[in-house]
Scaffold this motif. Structure first.
Motif, PDB file in Angstrom:
ATOM      1  N   UNK A  25       0.687  -1.254  -0.113  1.00  0.00           N
ATOM      2  CA  UNK A  25       0.146  -0.009   0.020  1.00  0.00           C
ATOM      3  C   UNK A  25       1.055   1.230   0.172  1.00  0.00           C
ATOM      4  N   UNK A  26       2.088   1.276   0.779  1.00  0.00           N
ATOM      5  CA  UNK A  26       2.796   2.314   0.785  1.00  0.00           C
ATOM      6  C   UNK A  26       3.615   2.530  -0.446  1.00  0.00           C
ATOM      7  N   UNK A  27       4.026   1.324  -1.205  1.00  0.00           N
ATOM      8  CA  UNK A  27       4.563   1.503  -2.173  1.00  0.00           C
ATOM      9  C   UNK A  27       3.657   2.110  -3.512  1.00  0.00           C
ATOM     10  N   UNK A  28       2.397   1.828  -3.473  1.00  0.00           N
ATOM     11  CA  UNK A  28       1.481   2.039  -4.412  1.00  0.00           C
ATOM     12  C   UNK A  28       1.086   3.668  -4.403  1.00  0.00           C
ATOM     13  N   UNK A  29       1.078   3.939  -2.960  1.00  0.00           N
ATOM     14  CA  UNK A  29       0.996   5.544  -2.570  1.00  0.00           C
ATOM     15  C   UNK A  29       1.842   6.305  -3.211  1.00  0.00           C
ATOM     16  N   UNK A  30       3.176   5.958  -3.075  1.00  0.00           N
ATOM     17  CA  UNK A  30       4.436   6.690  -3.566  1.00  0.00           C
ATOM     18  C   UNK A  30       4.412   6.584  -4.875  1.00  0.00           C
ATOM     19  N   UNK A  32       1.909   6.593  -6.890  1.00  0.00           N
ATOM     20  CA  UNK A  32       0.549   7.408  -7.436  1.00  0.00           C
ATOM     21  C   UNK A  32       1.077   8.690  -7.472  1.00  0.00           C
ATOM     22  N   UNK A  33       1.820   9.208  -6.298  1.00  0.00           N
ATOM     23  CA  UNK A  33       2.479  10.724  -6.007  1.00  0.00           C
ATOM     24  C   UNK A  33       3.299  10.981  -7.426  1.00  0.00           C
ATOM     25  N   UNK A  34       3.966  10.034  -7.892  1.00  0.00           N
ATOM     26  CA  UNK A  34       4.902  10.407  -9.009  1.00  0.00           C
ATOM     27  C   UNK A  34       4.307  10.321 -10.295  1.00  0.00           C
ATOM     28  N   UNK A  35       3.270   9.314 -10.272  1.00  0.00           N
ATOM     29  CA  UNK A  35       2.516   9.288 -11.601  1.00  0.00           C
ATOM     30  C   UNK A  35       1.492  10.155 -11.823  1.00  0.00           C
ATOM     31  N   UNK A  36       1.109  11.102 -10.951  1.00  0.00           N
ATOM     32  CA  UNK A  36       0.175  12.109 -11.044  1.00  0.00           C
ATOM     33  C   UNK A  36       0.314  12.841 -11.993  1.00  0.00           C
ATOM     34  N   UNK A  37      -0.766  13.183 -13.125  1.00  0.00           N
ATOM     35  CA  UNK A  37      -1.004  13.760 -14.088  1.00  0.00           C
ATOM     36  C   UNK A  37      -1.610  14.991 -13.965  1.00  0.00           C
ATOM     37  N   UNK A  38      -1.404  15.935 -14.796  1.00  0.00           N
ATOM     38  CA  UNK A  38      -2.155  17.009 -14.891  1.00  0.00           C
ATOM     39  C   UNK A  38      -3.534  17.060 -14.958  1.00  0.00           C
TER      40      UNK A  38
END
Length: 74
Positions: A25-30, A32-38
């Motif tokens: 879950x932590x890895x997926x959250x991290x 998600x932070x880097x793969x966030x798109x505009x």
């Protein structure tokens, strides 16, 4: 494979099976932070804009006086 990645894998191997779900879950959250798109950010902003209450107050002082009268009776 970098030394850092190798070290992370060694640490993962030490974690008991019943605790791995938390790490995942932590890895997926991290991730998600880097793969966030505009686009996702803009869609979230649009949803917030739709939820935001649109004000129709034109006389702030009169509204404040009305609230005070209602609350304190003055």
């Amino acid at each position: 494979m970098t030394a850092l990645r190798r070290s992370a894998i060694l640490e993962l191997e030490k974690i008991p099976e019943d605790k791995l779900s938390f790490v995942i879950q932590i890895m997926q959250g991290v991730n998600g932070l880097y793969n966030d798109t505009d686009k996702e950010r803009e869609e979230a902003f649009e949803r917030l804009e739709q939820l935001r209450k649109k004000g129709t107050v034109t006389d702030d002082k009169a509204e404040l006086a009305s609230y005070r009268e209602e609350k304190y009776g003055r």
